[in-house]
Design a protein around this motif. Structure first.
Motif, mmCIF file in Angstrom:
data_model
loop_
_atom_site.group_PDB
_atom_site.id
_atom_site.type_symbol
_atom_site.label_atom_id
_atom_site.label_comp_id
_atom_site.label_asym_id
_atom_site.label_seq_id
_atom_site.Cartn_x
_atom_site.Cartn_y
_atom_site.Cartn_z
ATOM 1 N N UNK A 223 0.808 -1.251 0.079
ATOM 2 C CA UNK A 223 -0.045 0.048 -0.049
ATOM 3 C C UNK A 223 0.956 1.251 -0.105
ATOM 4 N N UNK A 224 0.409 2.339 -0.765
ATOM 5 C CA UNK A 224 1.069 3.399 -0.761
ATOM 6 C C UNK A 224 0.173 4.556 -0.500
ATOM 7 N N UNK A 225 0.054 5.381 0.330
ATOM 8 C CA UNK A 225 -0.585 6.299 0.938
ATOM 9 C C UNK A 225 -0.456 7.738 0.199
ATOM 10 N N UNK A 226 -1.572 8.457 0.342
ATOM 11 C CA UNK A 226 -1.327 9.877 -0.162
ATOM 12 C C UNK A 226 -0.252 10.705 0.053
ATOM 13 N N UNK A 227 0.387 11.398 -0.752
ATOM 14 C CA UNK A 227 1.694 12.146 -0.692
ATOM 15 C C UNK A 227 2.917 11.364 -0.168
ATOM 16 N N UNK A 228 2.699 10.167 -0.422
ATOM 17 C CA UNK A 228 3.972 9.210 -0.297
ATOM 18 C C UNK A 228 4.542 8.947 -1.566
ATOM 19 N N UNK A 229 5.945 8.731 -1.702
ATOM 20 C CA UNK A 229 6.671 8.325 -2.885
ATOM 21 C C UNK A 229 7.199 7.194 -2.682
ATOM 22 N N UNK A 230 7.182 6.479 -3.937
ATOM 23 C CA UNK A 230 7.689 4.808 -3.685
ATOM 24 C C UNK A 230 8.766 4.725 -4.772
ATOM 25 N N UNK A 231 9.919 4.235 -4.501
ATOM 26 C CA UNK A 231 10.877 3.903 -5.483
ATOM 27 C C UNK A 231 10.995 2.499 -5.759
ATOM 28 N N UNK A 232 11.175 2.270 -6.982
ATOM 29 C CA UNK A 232 11.189 0.728 -7.510
ATOM 30 C C UNK A 232 12.518 0.263 -7.621
ATOM 31 N N UNK A 233 12.938 -1.056 -7.363
ATOM 32 C CA UNK A 233 14.168 -1.620 -7.771
ATOM 33 C C UNK A 233 14.669 -1.661 -9.114
ATOM 34 N N UNK A 234 15.914 -1.463 -9.410
ATOM 35 C CA UNK A 234 16.338 -1.728 -10.691
ATOM 36 C C UNK A 234 16.567 -3.284 -11.183
ATOM 37 N N UNK A 235 15.299 -3.739 -10.777
ATOM 38 C CA UNK A 235 15.067 -5.421 -11.198
ATOM 39 C C UNK A 235 13.751 -5.567 -11.825
ATOM 40 N N UNK A 236 13.758 -6.417 -12.938
ATOM 41 C CA UNK A 236 12.461 -6.594 -13.393
ATOM 42 C C UNK A 236 11.725 -5.154 -14.231
ATOM 43 N N UNK A 237 10.725 -5.376 -14.983
ATOM 44 C CA UNK A 237 10.200 -4.463 -15.782
ATOM 45 C C UNK A 237 8.946 -4.038 -15.535
ATOM 46 N N UNK A 238 7.949 -5.060 -15.016
ATOM 47 C CA UNK A 238 6.507 -4.687 -14.982
ATOM 48 C C UNK A 238 6.259 -4.584 -13.634
ATOM 49 N N UNK A 239 5.129 -3.552 -13.446
ATOM 50 C CA UNK A 239 4.387 -3.594 -12.116
ATOM 51 C C UNK A 239 2.974 -3.074 -12.423
ATOM 52 N N UNK A 240 2.309 -3.157 -11.529
ATOM 53 C CA UNK A 240 0.939 -2.722 -11.433
ATOM 54 C C UNK A 240 0.142 -2.019 -10.349
ATOM 55 N N UNK A 241 -0.650 -1.228 -10.553
ATOM 56 C CA UNK A 241 -1.097 -0.161 -9.503
ATOM 57 C C UNK A 241 -2.744 -0.533 -9.478
ATOM 58 N N UNK A 242 -3.187 -0.622 -8.208
ATOM 59 C CA UNK A 242 -4.599 -0.646 -8.175
ATOM 60 C C UNK A 242 -4.962 0.388 -7.251
ATOM 61 N N UNK A 243 -6.001 1.224 -7.455
ATOM 62 C CA UNK A 243 -6.662 2.349 -6.478
ATOM 63 C C UNK A 243 -7.642 1.709 -5.414
ATOM 64 N N UNK A 244 -7.199 2.356 -4.220
ATOM 65 C CA UNK A 244 -8.024 1.687 -3.253
ATOM 66 C C UNK A 244 -9.065 2.790 -2.945
ATOM 67 N N UNK A 245 -8.993 3.813 -3.732
ATOM 68 C CA UNK A 245 -10.069 5.171 -3.700
ATOM 69 C C UNK A 245 -9.547 5.792 -5.058
ATOM 70 N N UNK A 246 -10.553 6.846 -5.491
ATOM 71 C CA UNK A 246 -9.923 7.484 -6.444
ATOM 72 C C UNK A 246 -8.783 7.968 -6.269
ATOM 73 N N UNK A 247 -7.809 7.801 -7.311
ATOM 74 C CA UNK A 247 -6.310 8.089 -7.112
ATOM 75 C C UNK A 247 -5.786 8.864 -8.136
ATOM 76 N N UNK A 248 -4.665 9.827 -8.010
ATOM 77 C CA UNK A 248 -3.995 10.280 -8.762
ATOM 78 C C UNK A 248 -2.403 9.953 -8.594
ATOM 79 N N UNK A 249 -1.737 9.379 -9.716
ATOM 80 C CA UNK A 249 -0.485 9.026 -9.409
ATOM 81 C C UNK A 249 0.500 9.549 -10.332
#
Length: 292
Positions: A223-249
């Motif tokens: 889970x990534x909440x409002x106003x938080x920043x998420x960094x991805x590892x430099x491994x792999x290519x694909x990821x998915x996101x799903x909105x728990x509520x209306x979201x802007x990312x």
């Protein structure tokens, strides 16, 4: 294709004011693990989370200051900003718009709340990114891209999941409006509650996201909440996101520029000598003139 997983989730840091018009949380480069080299080509990120400014007859903002060696990208979510620079670029950036200024060999510029917004006051929410330039382009001519929301390409996600606004790079076959010097992907993903989107970027690209509104789950796990920043590892290519509520990312991914970084205040070059030259050039008027 392998899954790209999250390396780090960062809460917003204590805010500070840039000038008197921008109340920002700095993620890049002040957070441990988000230094300029690790995040290249993204060398600075200030996030003005949602903040209410009272009415003011005198617009708040930042007065004339120089830049050399990189690009500034401002994305407006709430409120309006007026921009002017010594290379002749400028305009109003309104809600949903993007301003992409290439400082390169050097400009003076200033940014203030737009006059009418200032008089009425209201909610203000912006992101400013600095995107580095490779050494061969640092002394190229300045330019300005004012990208209104109407010019931003939009990918409609299936099943009423939402839309992806492609500012730079591409999403599937949808190409962004901004021109860039190195491979950069910058996308505003607007999801309805329960909406999902998938992304694919090269494993070596530095990839991250910032939650502007709402909350999301990444790879059906974190889970990534409002106003938080998420960094991805430099491994792999694909990821998915799903909105728990209306979201802007805000999703960003770019190819690292594998060159030395020497930064000092508003200048980002490759050597100390180039920084000294930049300071001399400002003092001798080579960045042009801009009225305060």
């Amino acid at each position: 294709m392998k899954t790209k997983n999250i390396e780090l989730i960062v809460a917003p840091q204590t805010p500070h004011f840039v000038g008197d018009g921008f109340r920002v949380h700095n993620f890049i480069p002040s957070v441990h693990g988000l230094d300029m080299k690790r995040m290249s080509p993204f060398i600075m990120m200030d996030y003005n989370s949602k903040y209410h400014f009272p009415p003011s007859e005198i617009p708040k903002g930042v007065g004339v200051h120089p830049h050399r060696g990189f690009e500034t990208v401002t994305i407006a979510y709430k409120g309006k900003v007026a921009h002017h620079d010594s290379a002749g670029g400028g305009g109003i950036i309104g809600e949903g718009d993007v301003q992409w200024m290439t400082a390169a060999s050097g400009v003076l510029h200033k940014e203030f709340h737009e006059a009418e917004f200032s008089k009425t006051g209201g909610e203000f929410q912006m992101v400013q990114l600095w995107v580095n330039l490779p050494a061969k382009d640092k002394m190229s001519s300045p330019k300005y891209q004012g990208i209104t929301n109407e010019k931003i390409s939009k990918f409609i996600l299936p099943e009423n999941a939402g839309i992806i606004e492609v500012i730079a790079g591409n999403y599937k076959e949808t190409k962004g409006a901004a021109s860039t010097f190195t491979p950069v992907h910058l996308q505003n993903t607007k999801l309805n509650k329960g909406g999902k989107a998938s992304f694919s970027f090269p494993a070596n690209f530095n990839t991250a996201l910032l939650l502007i509104e709402g909350s999301i789950k990444v790879n059906d796990a974190e889970l990534v909440p409002t106003d938080h920043f998420a960094l991805f590892k430099n491994e792999g290519e694909e990821f998915s996101i799903e909105a728990m509520e209306n979201a802007t990312v805000l999703v960003l991914s770019g190819e690292p520029i594998d060159e030395p970084i020497f930064a000092h205040g508003p200048f980002v070059m490759n050597t100390r000598e180039e920084i000294i030259q930049a300071i001399d050039d400002v003092n001798s008027g080579k960045f042009g003139y801009l009225e305060d």
